[in-house]
Design an enzyme around this catalytic site. Structure first.
Site, PDB file in Angstrom:
ATOM      1  N   LYS A  13       0.840  -1.216   0.000  1.00 22.67           N
ATOM      2  CA  LYS A  13       0.000   0.000   0.000  1.00 22.67           C
ATOM      3  C   LYS A  13       0.868   1.256   0.000  1.00 22.67           C
ATOM      4  O   LYS A  13       0.672   2.163  -0.806  1.00 22.67           O
ATOM      5  CB  LYS A  13      -0.931   0.026   1.231  1.00 22.67           C
ATOM      6  CG  LYS A  13      -1.878  -1.158   1.322  1.00 22.67           C
ATOM      7  CD  LYS A  13      -2.819  -1.057   2.502  1.00 22.67           C
ATOM      8  CE  LYS A  13      -2.138  -1.045   3.855  1.00 22.67           C
ATOM      9  NZ  LYS A  13      -1.398  -2.284   4.180  1.00 22.67           N
ATOM     10  N   ARG A  88      -9.792   0.604   8.871  1.00 24.64           N
ATOM     11  CA  ARG A  88      -9.250  -0.724   9.144  1.00 24.64           C
ATOM     12  C   ARG A  88     -10.215  -1.592   9.941  1.00 24.64           C
ATOM     13  O   ARG A  88      -9.902  -2.741  10.217  1.00 24.64           O
ATOM     14  CB  ARG A  88      -7.995  -0.520   9.988  1.00 24.64           C
ATOM     15  CG  ARG A  88      -6.783  -1.214   9.454  1.00 24.64           C
ATOM     16  CD  ARG A  88      -5.669  -0.746  10.344  1.00 24.64           C
ATOM     17  NE  ARG A  88      -4.487  -1.474  10.160  1.00 24.64           N
ATOM     18  CZ  ARG A  88      -3.429  -1.008   9.504  1.00 24.64           C
ATOM     19  NH1 ARG A  88      -3.443   0.174   8.939  1.00 24.64           N
ATOM     20  NH2 ARG A  88      -2.360  -1.730   9.428  1.00 24.64           N
ATOM     21  N   ARG A 123      12.087  -5.367   4.385  1.00 24.17           N
ATOM     22  CA  ARG A 123      11.645  -3.968   4.273  1.00 24.17           C
ATOM     23  C   ARG A 123      12.563  -3.038   5.080  1.00 24.17           C
ATOM     24  O   ARG A 123      12.954  -3.343   6.182  1.00 24.17           O
ATOM     25  CB  ARG A 123      10.216  -3.811   4.798  1.00 24.17           C
ATOM     26  CG  ARG A 123       9.824  -2.337   4.868  1.00 24.17           C
ATOM     27  CD  ARG A 123       8.380  -2.098   4.882  1.00 24.17           C
ATOM     28  NE  ARG A 123       7.696  -2.617   6.040  1.00 24.17           N
ATOM     29  CZ  ARG A 123       6.380  -2.457   6.230  1.00 24.17           C
ATOM     30  NH1 ARG A 123       5.668  -1.815   5.339  1.00 24.17           N
ATOM     31  NH2 ARG A 123       5.812  -2.964   7.289  1.00 24.17           N
ATOM     32  N   ARG A 156      11.390  -1.646  10.795  1.00 23.11           N
ATOM     33  CA  ARG A 156      10.319  -1.366  11.756  1.00 23.11           C
ATOM     34  C   ARG A 156      10.258  -2.434  12.850  1.00 23.11           C
ATOM     35  O   ARG A 156      10.408  -3.613  12.555  1.00 23.11           O
ATOM     36  CB  ARG A 156       8.964  -1.302  11.024  1.00 23.11           C
ATOM     37  CG  ARG A 156       8.670   0.079  10.494  1.00 23.11           C
ATOM     38  CD  ARG A 156       7.443   0.186   9.652  1.00 23.11           C
ATOM     39  NE  ARG A 156       6.262  -0.554  10.075  1.00 23.11           N
ATOM     40  CZ  ARG A 156       5.103  -0.520   9.423  1.00 23.11           C
ATOM     41  NH1 ARG A 156       4.979   0.231   8.348  1.00 23.11           N
ATOM     42  NH2 ARG A 156       4.075  -1.222   9.832  1.00 23.11           N
ATOM     43  N   ARG A 167      -0.329  -9.434  12.905  1.00 22.11           N
ATOM     44  CA  ARG A 167      -0.964  -8.351  12.130  1.00 22.11           C
ATOM     45  C   ARG A 167      -1.833  -8.934  11.007  1.00 22.11           C
ATOM     46  O   ARG A 167      -2.905  -8.427  10.696  1.00 22.11           O
ATOM     47  CB  ARG A 167       0.114  -7.418  11.560  1.00 22.11           C
ATOM     48  CG  ARG A 167       0.749  -6.554  12.643  1.00 22.11           C
ATOM     49  CD  ARG A 167       2.070  -5.973  12.209  1.00 22.11           C
ATOM     50  NE  ARG A 167       1.979  -5.112  11.056  1.00 22.11           N
ATOM     51  CZ  ARG A 167       3.009  -4.793  10.280  1.00 22.11           C
ATOM     52  NH1 ARG A 167       4.215  -5.273  10.548  1.00 22.11           N
ATOM     53  NH2 ARG A 167       2.844  -4.003   9.261  1.00 22.11           N
TER      54      ARG A 167
HETATM   55  P1  AP5 Z   1       4.779  -1.576   1.794  1.00 20.23           P
HETATM   56  O1  AP5 Z   1       4.441  -0.724   0.638  1.00 20.23           O
HETATM   57  O2  AP5 Z   1       5.577  -0.971   2.896  1.00 20.23           O
HETATM   58  O3  AP5 Z   1       3.478  -2.304   2.359  1.00 20.23           O
HETATM   59  P2  AP5 Z   1       2.235  -1.729   3.160  1.00 20.23           P
HETATM   60  O4  AP5 Z   1       1.027  -2.399   2.604  1.00 20.23           O
HETATM   61  O5  AP5 Z   1       2.241  -0.240   3.200  1.00 20.23           O
HETATM   62  O6  AP5 Z   1       2.585  -2.352   4.574  1.00 20.23           O
HETATM   63  P3  AP5 Z   1       2.479  -1.780   6.050  1.00 20.23           P
HETATM   64  O7  AP5 Z   1       3.159  -2.792   6.927  1.00 20.23           O
HETATM   65  O8  AP5 Z   1       2.977  -0.379   6.151  1.00 20.23           O
HETATM   66  O9  AP5 Z   1       0.974  -1.852   6.286  1.00 20.23           O
HETATM   67  P4  AP5 Z   1       0.276  -1.918   7.598  1.00 20.23           P
HETATM   68  O10 AP5 Z   1      -1.091  -1.642   7.150  1.00 20.23           O
HETATM   69  O11 AP5 Z   1       0.444  -3.111   8.431  1.00 20.23           O
HETATM   70  O12 AP5 Z   1       1.050  -0.833   8.481  1.00 20.23           O
HETATM   71  P5  AP5 Z   1       0.658   0.618   8.935  1.00 20.23           P
HETATM   72  O13 AP5 Z   1       1.887   1.417   8.950  1.00 20.23           O
HETATM   73  O14 AP5 Z   1      -0.532   1.110   8.217  1.00 20.23           O
HETATM   74  O15 AP5 Z   1       5.548  -2.889   1.244  1.00 20.23           O
HETATM   75  C1  AP5 Z   1       6.053  -3.875   2.107  1.00 20.23           C
HETATM   76  C2  AP5 Z   1       7.453  -4.317   1.636  1.00 20.23           C
HETATM   77  O16 AP5 Z   1       7.312  -4.995   0.395  1.00 20.23           O
HETATM   78  C3  AP5 Z   1       8.411  -3.140   1.353  1.00 20.23           C
HETATM   79  O17 AP5 Z   1       9.716  -3.543   1.685  1.00 20.23           O
HETATM   80  C4  AP5 Z   1       8.280  -2.915  -0.171  1.00 20.23           C
HETATM   81  O18 AP5 Z   1       9.462  -2.348  -0.735  1.00 20.23           O
HETATM   82  C5  AP5 Z   1       8.045  -4.323  -0.660  1.00 20.23           C
HETATM   83  N1  AP5 Z   1       7.196  -4.415  -1.842  1.00 20.23           N
HETATM   84  C6  AP5 Z   1       6.135  -3.599  -2.186  1.00 20.23           C
HETATM   85  N2  AP5 Z   1       5.583  -4.015  -3.349  1.00 20.23           N
HETATM   86  C7  AP5 Z   1       6.280  -5.112  -3.730  1.00 20.23           C
HETATM   87  C8  AP5 Z   1       6.189  -6.021  -4.834  1.00 20.23           C
HETATM   88  N3  AP5 Z   1       5.260  -5.874  -5.783  1.00 20.23           N
HETATM   89  N4  AP5 Z   1       7.079  -7.050  -4.914  1.00 20.23           N
HETATM   90  C9  AP5 Z   1       8.026  -7.212  -3.943  1.00 20.23           C
HETATM   91  N5  AP5 Z   1       8.175  -6.399  -2.869  1.00 20.23           N
HETATM   92  C10 AP5 Z   1       7.312  -5.365  -2.766  1.00 20.23           C
HETATM   93  O19 AP5 Z   1       0.166   0.334  10.448  1.00 20.23           O
HETATM   94  C11 AP5 Z   1       1.082  -0.016  11.472  1.00 20.23           C
HETATM   95  C12 AP5 Z   1       0.328  -0.140  12.795  1.00 20.23           C
HETATM   96  O20 AP5 Z   1      -0.303   1.118  13.122  1.00 20.23           O
HETATM   97  C13 AP5 Z   1      -0.828  -1.159  12.815  1.00 20.23           C
HETATM   98  O21 AP5 Z   1      -0.388  -2.462  13.086  1.00 20.23           O
HETATM   99  C14 AP5 Z   1      -1.702  -0.575  13.943  1.00 20.23           C
HETATM  100  O22 AP5 Z   1      -1.179  -0.863  15.198  1.00 20.23           O
HETATM  101  C15 AP5 Z   1      -1.583   0.934  13.717  1.00 20.23           C
HETATM  102  N6  AP5 Z   1      -2.611   1.488  12.813  1.00 20.23           N
HETATM  103  C16 AP5 Z   1      -2.409   2.113  11.609  1.00 20.23           C
HETATM  104  N7  AP5 Z   1      -3.564   2.493  11.060  1.00 20.23           N
HETATM  105  C17 AP5 Z   1      -4.535   2.109  11.922  1.00 20.23           C
HETATM  106  C18 AP5 Z   1      -5.950   2.206  11.891  1.00 20.23           C
HETATM  107  N8  AP5 Z   1      -6.598   2.778  10.853  1.00 20.23           N
HETATM  108  N9  AP5 Z   1      -6.647   1.697  12.938  1.00 20.23           N
HETATM  109  C19 AP5 Z   1      -6.032   1.125  13.985  1.00 20.23           C
HETATM  110  N10 AP5 Z   1      -4.679   0.988  14.081  1.00 20.23           N
HETATM  111  C20 AP5 Z   1      -3.937   1.475  13.043  1.00 20.23           C
END
Ligand code: AP5
Length: 214
Positions: A13, A88, A123, A156, A167
């Protein structure tokens, strides 16, 4: 355009959000990045969020909704925004609906769990900007250094395998019901406003698929 980017943790994402945000000139609103900024600053919200995030658990809906409400009232959101990692839970999605916030399009990036677990260990992140790299699939120009600022990249604390599995379980339990919620929603019944993208493969190819669909 007011867009939601939906997908499991690590589906890509954040990676695709940077491109969509530039392509449509709308800000990326990543609740994860906003929470990490609060953790770095040591704010009250940051202190509450830190413990939950490190365990891979969700931050309570009321805290997230306050954060988002303030963010979308800022000037740069006047022409639209891209939600990355929000909503979410069904409660978060219903809160958006109740507030009359229109969603033009939902983009779901689909990747299976095994692929995600493999990806996460590689990552690397630039904390200040949220820019994301992968040591093999999307490496920075210089090892462990952000391309734009020259600052160091980090791994991270929630990217270890045990936390990633937790997760993913929470995603399947609490976030994946949003797929049906938005597919059935009157917002997306007419036209191709629910876009499903295969998130496995070359990052540029996935970008192209999203561009075409938009
Ligand atoms: P990346 O693009 O970083 O993936 P992502 O989907 O953004 O993953 P996140 O881990 O950031 O999502 P998340 O939703 O768990 O975390 P968030 O920060 O929102 O890609 C991942 C890796 O793959 C990278 O190394 C990239 O280079 C690689 N990659 C990408 N595309 C690729 C491809 N096609 N092929 C190969 N490699 C590829 O949330 C973190 C925490 O915050 C949550 O756990 C929760 O505690 C809290 N939180 C955040 N939002 C909320 C909410 N709305 N409600 C409640 N808690 C929340």
């Amino acid at each position: 355009m007011q867009i939601i980017l939906l997908g499991a943790p690590g589906a890509g994402k954040g990676t695709q959000a940077k491109f969509i945000s530039d392509h449509l000139s709308i800000p990326q609103i990543s609740t994860g990045d906003m929470l990490r900024a609060s953790v770095s600053k040591g704010t009250e919200l940051g202190l509450k969020a830190k413990v939950l995030m490190e365990k891979g658990e969700l931050v309570p809906d009321d805290l997230i909704l306050d954060l988002v409400k303030d963010r979308i009232s800022e000037k740069d959101c006047a022409n639209g925004f891209l939600f990355d990692g929000f909503p979410r839970t069904l409660d978060q999605a219903n809160a958006l609906k109740d507030k009359g916030i229109k969603i033009d399009c939902v983009i779901e990036i689909m990747v299976d769990d095994d692929e995600i677990i493999q990806r996460m260990s590689g990552r690397r992140v630039h904390t200040a900007s949220g820019r994301t790299y992968h040591i093999k699939y999307n490496p920075p120009k210089q090892e462990n250094i952000d391309d734009e600022t020259g600052e160091p990249l980090i791994q991270r604390p929630d990217d270890n395998e045990e936390t990633v599995r937790k997760r993913l379980a929470i995603y399947h339990d609490q976030t994946s019901p949003l797929v049906d919620f938005y597919k059935k929603s009157s917002l997306v019944q007419n036209g191709n406003k629910y876009i499903e993208v295969n998130g496995v493969g070359d990052i540029a190819t996935i970008q192209e698929q999203i561009k075409k669909a938009l």
